[in-house]
Design a protein around this motif. Structure first.
Motif, PDB file in Angstrom:
ATOM      1  N   ASP A  45      -7.208  19.958 -27.419  1.00 46.54           N
ATOM      2  CA  ASP A  45      -8.460  20.210 -28.133  1.00 46.54           C
ATOM      3  C   ASP A  45      -8.892  19.060 -29.034  1.00 46.54           C
ATOM      4  OD1 ASP A  45      -8.505  22.658 -26.929  1.00 46.54           O
ATOM      5  OD2 ASP A  45      -7.856  23.791 -28.686  1.00 46.54           O
ATOM      6  N   VAL A  46      -7.933  18.262 -29.534  1.00 46.20           N
ATOM      7  CA  VAL A  46      -8.288  17.272 -30.566  1.00 46.20           C
ATOM      8  C   VAL A  46      -7.685  15.896 -30.305  1.00 46.20           C
ATOM      9  CG1 VAL A  46      -8.653  18.979 -32.390  1.00 46.20           C
ATOM     10  CG2 VAL A  46      -6.349  18.093 -31.994  1.00 46.20           C
ATOM     11  N   TYR A  52     -10.189  16.321 -25.438  1.00 40.95           N
ATOM     12  CA  TYR A  52     -10.673  17.009 -26.639  1.00 40.95           C
ATOM     13  C   TYR A  52     -11.945  17.780 -26.300  1.00 40.95           C
ATOM     14  CZ  TYR A  52     -14.098  13.166 -27.053  1.00 40.95           C
ATOM     15  OH  TYR A  52     -15.115  12.259 -26.828  1.00 40.95           O
ATOM     16  N   LEU A  53     -12.418  18.572 -27.243  1.00 38.18           N
ATOM     17  CA  LEU A  53     -13.604  19.398 -27.022  1.00 38.18           C
ATOM     18  C   LEU A  53     -14.843  18.715 -27.581  1.00 38.18           C
ATOM     19  CD1 LEU A  53     -12.190  22.927 -27.961  1.00 38.18           C
ATOM     20  CD2 LEU A  53     -12.283  21.845 -25.701  1.00 38.18           C
ATOM     21  N   ASP A  54     -15.935  18.715 -26.792  1.00 34.95           N
ATOM     22  CA  ASP A  54     -17.189  18.152 -27.287  1.00 34.95           C
ATOM     23  C   ASP A  54     -17.967  19.223 -28.055  1.00 34.95           C
ATOM     24  OD1 ASP A  54     -18.322  19.828 -25.391  1.00 34.95           O
ATOM     25  OD2 ASP A  54     -18.971  18.208 -24.047  1.00 34.95           O
ATOM     26  N   ASP A  55     -19.207  18.950 -28.371  1.00 33.00           N
ATOM     27  CA  ASP A  55     -20.010  19.888 -29.162  1.00 33.00           C
ATOM     28  C   ASP A  55     -20.225  21.220 -28.454  1.00 33.00           C
ATOM     29  OD1 ASP A  55     -20.281  18.359 -31.408  1.00 33.00           O
ATOM     30  OD2 ASP A  55     -22.174  17.436 -30.800  1.00 33.00           O
ATOM     31  N   ASN A  56     -20.105  21.208 -27.131  1.00 36.07           N
ATOM     32  CA  ASN A  56     -20.283  22.435 -26.355  1.00 36.07           C
ATOM     33  C   ASN A  56     -18.951  23.111 -26.032  1.00 36.07           C
ATOM     34  OD1 ASN A  56     -23.149  22.100 -26.146  1.00 36.07           O
ATOM     35  ND2 ASN A  56     -22.802  20.534 -24.589  1.00 36.07           N
ATOM     36  N   VAL A  60     -13.304  17.141 -22.633  1.00 38.45           N
ATOM     37  CA  VAL A  60     -13.730  15.839 -22.119  1.00 38.45           C
ATOM     38  C   VAL A  60     -12.678  14.802 -22.507  1.00 38.45           C
ATOM     39  CG1 VAL A  60     -16.206  16.382 -22.246  1.00 38.45           C
ATOM     40  CG2 VAL A  60     -15.065  15.333 -24.216  1.00 38.45           C
ATOM     41  N   GLY A  61     -12.817  13.590 -21.973  1.00 35.42           N
ATOM     42  CA  GLY A  61     -11.927  12.511 -22.371  1.00 35.42           C
ATOM     43  C   GLY A  61     -11.425  11.694 -21.191  1.00 35.42           C
ATOM     44  N   PHE A  62     -10.718  10.627 -21.512  1.00 37.66           N
ATOM     45  CA  PHE A  62     -10.181   9.708 -20.509  1.00 37.66           C
ATOM     46  C   PHE A  62      -9.234  10.422 -19.550  1.00 37.66           C
ATOM     47  CE2 PHE A  62      -6.874   6.297 -19.642  1.00 37.66           C
ATOM     48  CZ  PHE A  62      -7.643   5.611 -18.709  1.00 37.66           C
ATOM     49  N   ARG A  86      -9.133  25.553 -12.939  1.00 37.98           N
ATOM     50  CA  ARG A  86      -8.990  26.410 -14.121  1.00 37.98           C
ATOM     51  C   ARG A  86      -8.451  25.564 -15.278  1.00 37.98           C
ATOM     52  NH1 ARG A  86      -6.023  32.217 -14.135  1.00 37.98           N
ATOM     53  NH2 ARG A  86      -7.870  32.635 -12.865  1.00 37.98           N
ATOM     54  N   LEU A  87      -9.093  25.658 -16.429  1.00 33.73           N
ATOM     55  CA  LEU A  87      -8.711  24.875 -17.602  1.00 33.73           C
ATOM     56  C   LEU A  87      -7.919  25.746 -18.568  1.00 33.73           C
ATOM     57  CD1 LEU A  87     -12.078  22.991 -18.194  1.00 33.73           C
ATOM     58  CD2 LEU A  87     -10.062  22.181 -16.978  1.00 33.73           C
ATOM     59  N   GLN A  88      -6.787  25.213 -19.026  1.00 33.14           N
ATOM     60  CA  GLN A  88      -5.887  25.947 -19.916  1.00 33.14           C
ATOM     61  C   GLN A  88      -5.646  25.140 -21.186  1.00 33.14           C
ATOM     62  OE1 GLN A  88      -4.067  29.006 -19.660  1.00 33.14           O
ATOM     63  NE2 GLN A  88      -3.398  28.525 -21.742  1.00 33.14           N
ATOM     64  N   PRO A  89      -6.065  25.644 -22.364  1.00 36.06           N
ATOM     65  CA  PRO A  89      -5.765  24.929 -23.608  1.00 36.06           C
ATOM     66  C   PRO A  89      -4.264  24.872 -23.846  1.00 36.06           C
ATOM     67  CG  PRO A  89      -7.433  26.642 -23.945  1.00 36.06           C
ATOM     68  CD  PRO A  89      -6.826  26.883 -22.604  1.00 36.06           C
TER      69      PRO A  89
END
Length: 298
Positions: A45-46, A52-56, A60-62, A86-89
């Motif tokens: 997330d950070v 990390y998470l964008d405004d929405n 996103v990220g490299f 499927r995305l998993q935090p």
């Protein structure tokens, strides 16, 4: 020829001709992905600019971009253009357990490739090389790690920084008062709110936290380094087929220049959500890892 003998010969022929096709079918992670119809990506997330998470609140990220190219390679390999993602935090402390228990198939975030971690998981070829350093207040009298003796130091739970700082402290005969936090944002917050006098972590992550802070000029990263560390994408151990696919996808990007372009996108240009520029060009160790792909750990 006797009918039973003919049937036996036919069965032997059938087994011989079908064996190679069976042996070539995907196993391990690829079989799991094929059977479920989805690939599961673990994201942070950070961890700017890797994951990390964008405004929405979108990851996103490299590392996310690299994983997207790997997903495309999986789709081609399995001939499944409609494969779902499927995305998993995940947290630093949960990424390896979630790989081991099959919850996720690949960690799309910064992860140091260590010999200790290699005992339980595997890593892709190197995607980044960092140095473990410390961020402190600009005017703090801290130049070396030895200067942190008897001072409160923020550390992220599960990070390699904890053991490395402990080893340096034992070697140089000093002791720090460690403050453990669940993630990098909390560690940096401990520093900015005065609970700690330093935050020890990978230099690129420190640079990203500083760049995104309200007053970047208030902070500096010391020159002293605990260790240089290669990053790789974490995958399950004992799955050479999936590892080969991941490594081949990365190697193709490195050879074509796509990897270098993605690096420039995230490390030397303004990035969301605040359009800050990390101004972190590719270092000589990373250039060498790109020219000579490898998965060597530390």
């Amino acid at each position: 020829m006797h009918r039973a003998t003919k049937r036996l010969i036919f069965l032997i022929f059938l087994a011989a001709t079908s064996a190679p096709a069976h042996a070539q079918s995907p196993g391990g992670t690829l079989a799991k992905i094929r059977d479920s119809g989805e690939i599961r990506l673990g994201h942070r997330d950070v961890s700017i600019p890797f994951s990390y998470l964008d405004d929405n609140q979108k990851p996103v990220g490299f590392a996310m971009d690299l994983c997207a190219r790997i997903v495309d390679a999986v789709k081609r390999e399995l001939k499944l253009p409609g494969l779902q993602t499927r995305l998993q935090p995940i947290q630093l402390s949960t990424q390896i357990p979630l790989i081991e228990n099959g919850t996720i198939d690949i960690v799309c975030g910064p992860a140091t490739n260590t010999l200790e971690r290699q005992k339980v998981v595997a890593f892709s070829n190197t995607i980044f090389v960092s140095s473990i350093r410390a961020v402190v207040a600009k005017d703090a009298p801290i130049r070396r790690f030895e200067d942190l003796g008897d001072r409160p130091v923020a550390l992220t739970s599960g990070s390699t920084s904890i053991g490395l700082l402990g080893a340096r402290a034992q070697e140089k005969h000093f002791q720090t008062r460690n403050i453990l936090t669940p993630d990098h944002a909390a560690s940096f917050l401990a520093l900015t709110t005065g609970r700690s006098e330093a935050f020890v972590m990978d230099d690129i992550l420190l640079a990203s936290l500083i760049a995104g802070s309200p007053n970047p000029s208030d902070w500096r990263i010391i020159d002293d380094s605990l260790r240089t560390e290669p990053y790789g994408l974490i995958i399950r151990k004992g799955d050479p087929e999936f590892k080969a696919l991941v490594d081949n996808a990365l190697a193709a990007m490195m050879a074509s220049g796509e990897f270098q372009e993605l690096y420039a996108k995230w490390f030397t240009r303004p990035i969301p959500p605040k359009n800050v520029n990390l101004n972190f060009p590719m270092t000589p160790p990373l250039k060498d890892a790109v020219a000579n792909p490898n998965d060597k750990g530390v």
